[in-house]
Design a protein around this motif. Structure first.
Motif, mmCIF file in Angstrom:
data_model
loop_
_atom_site.group_PDB
_atom_site.id
_atom_site.type_symbol
_atom_site.label_atom_id
_atom_site.label_comp_id
_atom_site.label_asym_id
_atom_site.label_seq_id
_atom_site.Cartn_x
_atom_site.Cartn_y
_atom_site.Cartn_z
ATOM 1 N N THR A 44 0.832 -1.203 0.000
ATOM 2 C CA THR A 44 0.000 0.000 0.000
ATOM 3 C C THR A 44 0.863 1.248 0.000
ATOM 4 O OG1 THR A 44 -1.803 -1.126 1.160
ATOM 5 C CG2 THR A 44 -1.766 1.275 1.258
ATOM 6 N N TRP A 45 1.809 1.298 0.915
ATOM 7 C CA TRP A 45 2.679 2.473 1.021
ATOM 8 C C TRP A 45 3.535 2.640 -0.235
ATOM 9 C CZ3 TRP A 45 2.009 5.553 5.227
ATOM 10 C CH2 TRP A 45 1.334 5.004 6.316
ATOM 11 N N LEU A 48 1.141 3.551 -3.417
ATOM 12 C CA LEU A 48 0.625 4.914 -3.303
ATOM 13 C C LEU A 48 1.745 5.932 -3.499
ATOM 14 C CD1 LEU A 48 -1.887 4.694 -0.309
ATOM 15 C CD2 LEU A 48 -2.430 4.976 -2.723
ATOM 16 N N LEU A 100 -2.295 3.281 -9.157
ATOM 17 C CA LEU A 100 -3.460 3.287 -8.272
ATOM 18 C C LEU A 100 -4.443 2.183 -8.650
ATOM 19 C CD1 LEU A 100 -4.020 7.141 -7.960
ATOM 20 C CD2 LEU A 100 -2.874 5.607 -6.359
ATOM 21 N N TYR A 138 -10.575 2.211 -0.151
ATOM 22 C CA TYR A 138 -9.472 2.450 -1.067
ATOM 23 C C TYR A 138 -9.779 3.591 -2.037
ATOM 24 C CZ TYR A 138 -5.890 2.081 -4.534
ATOM 25 O OH TYR A 138 -4.869 2.411 -5.388
ATOM 26 N N ALA A 142 -7.270 6.710 -2.543
ATOM 27 C CA ALA A 142 -6.749 7.063 -3.865
ATOM 28 C C ALA A 142 -7.163 8.468 -4.264
ATOM 29 C CB ALA A 142 -7.246 6.049 -4.901
ATOM 30 N N VAL A 145 -4.916 10.993 -2.250
ATOM 31 C CA VAL A 145 -3.537 10.989 -2.740
ATOM 32 C C VAL A 145 -3.449 11.633 -4.119
ATOM 33 C CG1 VAL A 145 -1.651 9.484 -3.516
ATOM 34 C CG2 VAL A 145 -2.848 8.988 -1.382
ATOM 35 N N GLY A 190 -9.167 3.610 -8.988
ATOM 36 C CA GLY A 190 -8.881 2.711 -7.878
ATOM 37 C C GLY A 190 -10.073 1.838 -7.530
#
Length: 283
Positions: A44-45, A48, A100, A138, A142, A145, A190
């Motif tokens: 995830t980290w 993203l 994404l 999610y 997304a 971000v 996403g």
């Protein structure tokens, strides 16, 4: 003669056990569990971060390339000649959507590949709340971000092209709408990735369909006769999505509102397919 009668003692094991607390499956708790699972994964980290990097880095590179060509007097192709600070800053959208979207596939298909989906659906036996929660959690992450990345890319890119024909500011008509539209588009990508992962239950299959829908199908449609292209092109997922954040439009593209409705339709279709399979098929 006296007789003593012993009173039997009740063993501790026969004592009534305290009642176990009753836990209810609620929408808030399902959302909370999906939030925790999302951030517990290293992917995830990393993904993203890559999406944010692609959005900002390619936007800055495009703006720098435009300024360099303009200062040197070199010939620019048609796309760059008519570019604005918004279109240059959002140049990395096509690359960010892959990162994404792929993470969206991993959010759902990853549980099928590890077998964790059995535990998830045992805890939430109604099934559909799991899909809605994964998509909502999610999709929101997304969206945030991507929106942050779009504004950062624009603020840096607009400084680079300041004083050129491409220069526009945040106060220019449609700029804020375009930047918010880019974030919304990537957030929905996403969600589509999440739906494809649940529908196909395969990481490789979900990523393949996502890439085909966003990048390969438009190229194949360009091979069709021109009369067909005009009727199909605007309604493809990628082209409908681009119209959401495009600063200017012409007769061959949808309006921002029209593009959003079409792209929401594609998103709803993917979610409907995922919901149908989740209800009808065993895990």
């Amino acid at each position: 003669m006296s007789t003593l009668t012993a009173t039997p003692e009740t063993p501790e094991t026969d004592q009534a056990a305290p009642p176990r607390p009753a836990y209810r499956v609620t929408g808030r708790r399902v959302l909370s569990s999906e939030w925790a699972k999302l951030w517990s994964l290293r992917s995830t980290w990393i993904t993203l971060g890559l999406g944010l990097l692609f959005l900002v880095a390619f936007g800055v590179i495009a703006a720098s390339h435009y300024k360099s060509n303009l200062d040197s007097g070199r010939h620019m192709d048609r796309d760059f000649a008519t570019a604005t600070a918004v279109s240059l800053s959002l140049f990395g959208t096509n690359f960010a959507q892959l990162a994404l979207g792929v993470l969206g596939v991993l959010v759902t298909a990853g549980e099928y590949s590890t077998g964790m989906i059995r535990s998830t659906l045992a805890a939430v036996p109604r099934r559909l709340p799991v899909l809605w929660s994964k998509a909502a959690v999610y999709g929101l992450v997304a969206l945030v971000v991507a929106t942050v990345g779009a504004f950062v890319a624009f603020l840096v890119g607009s400084q680079i092209v300041s004083g050129t024909p491409a220069a526009v500011g945040l106060g220019h008509a449609g700029v804020v709408r375009s930047l918010l539209g880019a974030g919304l588009y990537l957030g929905l990508v996403g969600v589509i990735g999440t739906a494809l992962g649940a529908l196909l239950r395969s990481v490789a299959g979900g990523i393949s369909v996502l890439v085909a829908a966003l990048m390969l199908v438009p190229g194949l449609v360009s091979l069709l006769p021109s009369s067909w292209q005009g009727n199909i092109d605007p309604y493809l997922p990628s082209h409908a999505g681009e119209s959401i954040f495009a600063l200017t439009h012409d007769s061959t593209t949808l309006s921002p509102g029209g593009g959003l409705l079409v792209f929401l339709g594609w998103t709803a279709l993917a979610l409907a397919g995922a919901a149908y399979r989740l209800l009808r098929s065993d895990v």
